[in-house]
Design an enzyme around this catalytic site. Structure first.
Site, PDB file in Angstrom:
ATOM      1  N   CYS A  94       0.868  -1.176   0.000  1.00 22.43           N
ATOM      2  CA  CYS A  94       0.000   0.000   0.000  1.00 22.43           C
ATOM      3  C   CYS A  94       0.907   1.229   0.000  1.00 22.43           C
ATOM      4  O   CYS A  94       2.026   1.173  -0.492  1.00 22.43           O
ATOM      5  CB  CYS A  94      -0.953  -0.019   1.202  1.00 22.43           C
ATOM      6  SG  CYS A  94      -0.121   0.144   2.786  1.00 22.43           S
ATOM      7  N   ARG A  95       0.449   2.297   0.569  1.00 19.96           N
ATOM      8  CA  ARG A  95       1.250   3.533   0.592  1.00 19.96           C
ATOM      9  C   ARG A  95       2.425   3.411   1.556  1.00 19.96           C
ATOM     10  O   ARG A  95       3.561   3.624   1.190  1.00 19.96           O
ATOM     11  CB  ARG A  95       0.360   4.720   0.969  1.00 19.96           C
ATOM     12  CG  ARG A  95       1.088   6.045   0.984  1.00 19.96           C
ATOM     13  CD  ARG A  95       0.135   7.202   1.334  1.00 19.96           C
ATOM     14  NE  ARG A  95       0.880   8.430   1.500  1.00 19.96           N
ATOM     15  CZ  ARG A  95       1.447   8.820   2.637  1.00 19.96           C
ATOM     16  NH1 ARG A  95       1.357   8.059   3.708  1.00 19.96           N
ATOM     17  NH2 ARG A  95       2.111   9.943   2.710  1.00 19.96           N
TER      18      ARG A  95
END
Length: 133
Positions: A94-95
């Site tokens: 993800c981020r």
């Protein structure tokens, strides 16, 4: 006779502890750094690369060949069950690594073998690794 009962009790405790440990291990995932993650996803025949961010985040930049299933949607697990093969490892990111860690827990509970990118795509890009838009 009392010694026999004690031995039997200890054997039962050890077997139960072993069973609990194996059950816990089947619901876990592995966190890896950028370089190890890159080596894992290079094995395309045995790994599915999964981005669990939103569509807009994915369009900003993503690791090439990543499949997108948004972790924030209510249909995350349904989509994962439909799209992810069980015979391949799932390399998830993800981020920053928080959402993908949550996704990794859910996927591991579904029986997937999961590898999470520690630090997410931010760590990936900081290391100068390839992304596409």
């Amino acid at each position: 006779m009392r010694k026999v009962y004690i031995i039997i009790f200890l054997v039962v405790v050890v077997v139960a502890a072993w069973a609990v440990k194996n059950k816990m291990d089947s619901n876990t995932y592995k966190n890896v750094g950028v370089d190890e993650f890159e080596q894992i996803i290079a094995q395309k025949d045995s790994v599915t690369l999964l981005d669990v961010r939103t569509l807009s985040e994915y369009h900003e930049a993503h690791i090439p060949n990543a499949m997108l299933i948004d972790m924030k949607t209510d249909s995350f697990l349904t989509a994962a069950r439909q799209q992810l093969p069980h015979d391949k490892k799932v390399a998830v990111y993800c981020r920053s690594g928080r959402r993908s860690a949550s996704a990794a827990v859910k996927l591991a509970k579904e029986g997937y073998t999961v590898i999470n990118l520690d630090g997410g795509i931010l760590a990936w890009m900081s290391a100068g690794k390839l992304v596409e838009q």
